[in-house]
Design a protein around this motif. Structure first.
Motif, PDB file in Angstrom:
ATOM      1  N   UNK A 150       0.997  -1.132  -0.005  1.00  0.00           N
ATOM      2  CA  UNK A 150      -0.024  -0.081   0.376  1.00  0.00           C
ATOM      3  C   UNK A 150       1.015   0.900  -0.369  1.00  0.00           C
ATOM      4  N   UNK A 151       2.070   1.419   0.474  1.00  0.00           N
ATOM      5  CA  UNK A 151       2.412   2.180   0.736  1.00  0.00           C
ATOM      6  C   UNK A 151       3.910   2.889   0.165  1.00  0.00           C
ATOM      7  N   UNK A 152       4.267   1.979  -0.939  1.00  0.00           N
ATOM      8  CA  UNK A 152       4.817   2.219  -2.131  1.00  0.00           C
ATOM      9  C   UNK A 152       3.493   2.247  -3.389  1.00  0.00           C
ATOM     10  N   UNK A 153       2.339   2.561  -2.939  1.00  0.00           N
ATOM     11  CA  UNK A 153       1.547   3.006  -3.920  1.00  0.00           C
ATOM     12  C   UNK A 153       1.384   4.246  -4.591  1.00  0.00           C
ATOM     13  N   UNK A 154       0.829   4.755  -5.196  1.00  0.00           N
ATOM     14  CA  UNK A 154       0.691   6.035  -5.175  1.00  0.00           C
ATOM     15  C   UNK A 154      -0.339   6.431  -4.322  1.00  0.00           C
ATOM     16  N   UNK A 157       1.125   6.437  -1.009  1.00  0.00           N
ATOM     17  CA  UNK A 157       2.080   7.415  -0.672  1.00  0.00           C
ATOM     18  C   UNK A 157       1.721   8.981  -0.462  1.00  0.00           C
ATOM     19  N   UNK A 159      -0.923   9.632   0.544  1.00  0.00           N
ATOM     20  CA  UNK A 159      -1.553   9.454   1.783  1.00  0.00           C
ATOM     21  C   UNK A 159      -1.068   9.292   2.952  1.00  0.00           C
ATOM     22  N   UNK A 160       0.899   9.306   3.034  1.00  0.00           N
ATOM     23  CA  UNK A 160       1.368   9.177   4.068  1.00  0.00           C
ATOM     24  C   UNK A 160       1.695  10.730   3.928  1.00  0.00           C
ATOM     25  N   UNK A 161       2.158  11.326   2.997  1.00  0.00           N
ATOM     26  CA  UNK A 161       1.859  12.460   2.578  1.00  0.00           C
ATOM     27  C   UNK A 161       3.758  13.293   2.300  1.00  0.00           C
ATOM     28  N   UNK A 162       4.183  11.536   1.195  1.00  0.00           N
ATOM     29  CA  UNK A 162       5.183  11.689   0.679  1.00  0.00           C
ATOM     30  C   UNK A 162       5.503  13.497  -0.185  1.00  0.00           C
TER      31      UNK A 162
END
Lengths: 188, 568
Positions: A150-154, A157, A159-162
């Motif tokens: 999930x956190x390597x998907x668009x 990324x 959502x986590x605020x990068x």
């Protein structure tokens, strides 16, 4: 447009001078468009039942995980690696067995509260018993890899605020951010 | 069977290896109008195609974990899938061996530019006292050159490749020719405040990254991905900054996939040719030369000399001192991570910057008494890095559970971590060296290296000090240590891990003690020069690349002058 084209553009833009925000935005959009398209996915390593179970499980672990193609990511790796495949086929079989023993239904067929009751046990190390150990180990894998997917998907990324991976003419740090952190630190 | 084919041309200089040393010699000699042949054991580099700059993890199906999720099983690519290197800790068919009781890891990158394509780019000058350790404290050996000898070449190197920094007047960190370093990120502001409080200098970092256009290369665009390789060449890599421009002079013949096997000598003991394996055809070829420059990396150059045996030099070429392979060192390494609550909930912003910290801490106790003889510098980590596989493994393990609470824990955790890494000086010792393993050859039939390695109390105590310093810094900024090495014996890095291996073909004033003279020229064979980190007498707490470039530059100019005079 291929990745190579995008990179060529960056290189060309960079050679012409600092990368402009426009070019950076372009790269961002092109990259975002490169995410896998929707449609019906045929599992490559898992059976259809295993895949459906994993997709449901991953969506519980990280709501929105399917936007990050978490189950597809895990299935792909499992199709390439028997160690990985064993973790998931074995883990899902264990979960279904445990559910059947307790609720007379496999994971997919069980009621939401029954699934929750089971997951609340295997989602924590403190519940480790000889009986639950394989489930806890499996859940660890599923959680870690669902989070990775999930956190390597668009979507993840974003959502986590990068905010980055783009060209910048000058590197600046927002004063507001510095003030915020200093105020909360022992140096206030 | 190998077929011997002799190519007709005789090159003025054959350079073996295209990394920091070989790239520098190639550029300097080509600019002086000398024709050179450059042998590289790996293939050609095509930055646009090979570098994974700006690639998102979702642009590869495995997201960076490697085929089959290799990184989940500890079998992932060193430094991650996106790193620009073409090699690793192990190369297929090119083994090395480690003596019983020793541990050693050897990183090789076979490609034009070698390890400069992906390295950390920290560029620190050696201090005056770093070059005279024996005179200072009676331990180790003095270099045959002083700071004044090398300073002009640091100036040239920094001016040409571009290095950030600021004038500080700190003796352990001599000032140089610097470009402006970008401002510190938020976590670095906090670290500096903690350092100030503890009396530790924390200054703008010295990275081989250009922040203003230099020699046709554009300024950094601050994407934070130096390790992936920089397509516009806004950081230093010998491939893009030296080899490719040198090739445009028409003076350079680049031969890729050429694994040097042996130096061929004539009856007078001079090198006349380099024997190499053409990897594409697995045949032996020879290239004729008037002089040869070894820049294959500290250990590969050592291997090449030791494997060049013949009448009168049965223990390897240029080895009448018997010291080739001795005095090998790496830097010490120790890291500690922390979570900083003050950073939690901060407004998200782009903190990518240069590919590395914007501040660092030079060694500060060089004139104070400590219970270990030599110092270290501190490298910093932190910020909102691009999420990747494993980025939130720590949160998963700590928070456990699932659902919205897990997502919140991840959101709150992102960007709140900092890291401290110490890199310290190792004192050469008699138990640390490399030699030819008589029993093992690589897939080209070339005998391989066997490594012996031991840390001593000097290094263990230094690492204890690092741990205390980092803990103090973390506590001073209100943070909590989140990563601690479990066993005291595991605290220190394994030899080779820091990839700062130097020594093994030392320069010196006494030919009985050192294979090379003070210009990195072989005492035994006057047309052999060494231009990587092998000539280093010691490595202080400094990353070696800048000094490799500076010394190689000096060696190249000396070689050109000796050629002009007809001495080689």
């Amino acid at each position: 447009m291929t990745r190579r084209d995008i990179l060529s553009r960056i290189a060309a833009a960079a050679m012409a001078g600092p990368v402009g925000l426009e070019a950076a935005q372009h790269v961002h959009e092109e990259a975002a468009a490169a995410t896998p398209a929707g449609g019906v996915y045929k599992p490559k390593g898992l059976t259809q039942h295993e895949f459906d179970t994993l997709r449901t499980l991953s969506e519980i672990i990280v709501p929105g995980a399917s936007k990050g193609s978490a189950a597809e990511f895990i299935d792909l790796l499992a199709s390439q690696n028997t160690d990985m495949l064993t973790i998931y086929t074995g883990g899902i079989a264990w979960l279904d067995e445990a559910m059947k023993r307790q609720y007379h239904s496999d994971f997919l067929g069980a009621k939401t509260e029954q699934r929750t009751e089971m997951l609340d046990k295997i989602a924590y190390r403190k519940n480790r018993t000889a009986e639950l150990a394989p489930g806890i180990t499996f859940f660890n894998w599923a959680r870690r890899m669902t989070v990775d997917a999930y956190y390597t998907s668009a979507a993840g990324i974003k959502e986590v605020g990068y905010i980055g991976n783009r060209g910048m003419k000058e590197f600046k740090v927002p004063q507001e951010a510095i003030d915020y952190a200093v105020k909360r630190s022992p140096f206030a | 069977m190998f077929q011997i084919t002799r190519s007709a041309p005789v090159y003025d200089v054959v350079i073996i290896g295209s990394g920091a040393g070989g790239g520098t010699v190639t550029k300097v000699l080509a600019d002086l109008g000398i024709s050179v042949a450059l042998l590289e054991a790996g293939p050609m580099l095509h930055p646009e195609k090979d570098f994974k700059e700006h690639m998102w993890p979702y642009q590869v199906p495995h997201r960076g974990s490697g085929d089959g999720g290799a990184s989940y099983f500890g079998r992932g690519r060193a430094f991650g899938f996106f790193s620009a290197h073409a090699g690793g800790w192990q190369l297929d068919g090119e083994p090395y061996t480690v003596a019983e009781g020793s541990k050693w890891n050897w990183f090789r990158s076979r490609i034009v530019g070698g390890r400069t394509n992906h390295y950390g780019r920290i560029s620190l000058r050696y201090a005056d006292y770093d070059l005279k350790p024996y005179s200072r404290d009676g331990i180790g050996t003095d270099w045959p050159i002083s700071y004044e000898d090398i300073a002009p070449y640091y100036d040239k190197a920094e001016s040409f490749i571009g290095v950030t920094g600021s004038k500080e007047g700190i003796r352990s960190a001599p000032d140089g020719v610097f470009q402006k370093c970008p401002p510190p990120r938020v976590h670095e502001v906090l670290i500096k405040k903690a350092a100030d409080k503890l009396g530790i200098p924390c200054i703008p970092n010295r990275l081989a990254v250009i922040t203003q256009a230099t020699n046709g290369r554009p300024a950094c665009h601050y994407c934070g991905q130096c390790g992936r390789g920089c397509i516009p060449a806004s950081n230093y890599s010998s491939s893009q900054v030296q080899v490719f421009p040198a090739m445009q002079t028409g003076k350079v013949t680049l031969i890729t996939d050429a694994m040097a096997r042996e130096l061929i000598t004539n009856d007078e003991g001079k090198v006349t040719a380099v024997s190499y394996i053409d990897k594409k055809t697995r045949t032996e070829k020879q290239i004729k030369c008037r002089t040869v420059v070894l820049a294959a990396s500290c250990c590969e150059s050592t291997r090449l000399l030791l494997n060049s045996k013949g009448k009168g030099h049965e223990n390897g070429l240029g080895n009448s001192s018997g010291t080739v392979g001795q005095y090998l060192t790496d830097n010490t390494g120790f890291s500690l991570g922390a979570r900083i609550p003050a950073l939690e909930g901060m407004m998200r912003h782009d903190s990518d910057g240069m590919g590395g910290a914007h501040l660092y801490m030079p060694w500060w106790l060089w004139d104070k008494k400590t219970d270990f003889p030599r110092g270290y510098h501190v490298e910093l980590g932190g910020g909102y890095g691009m999420p990747g596989v494993g980025s939130f493994a720590g949160v998963c393990a700590q928070h456990e559970g699932y659902g919205d609470s897990l997502k919140k824990a991840i959101y709150d955790d992102f960007g709140t971590h900092v890291g401290f890494s110490g890199r310290g000086e190792m004192i050469p010792n008699k138990n640390t060296y490399c030699e030819i393993d008589p029993n093992v050859v690589d897939k080209y039939g070339i005998p391989v290296l066997k490594f012996h390695f031991k840390w001593t109390d000097a290094e263990y105590k230094q690492v204890d000090h690092m741990e205390k310093t980092f803990t103090d810094l973390i506590e001073t900024m209100g943070g909590t240590v989140v990563r601690r090495n479990r066993l005291a014996s595991d605290k220190i890095s394994t030899g080779g891990d820091i990839i700062h291996e130097v020594g093994a073909i030392r320069m010196g004033n006494d030919p009985k003690m050192a294979p090379l003279n003070k210009y990195c020229q072989s005492n035994d064979v006057k047309n052999v020069f060494v231009a990587d980190a092998a000539p280093f007498v010691t490595n202080p707490d400094k990353n070696p690349t800048l000094t490799i470039v500076a010394l190689a530059w000096r060696t190249a100019e000396y070689l050109a002058e000796e050629m002009r005079k007809g001495n080689v």
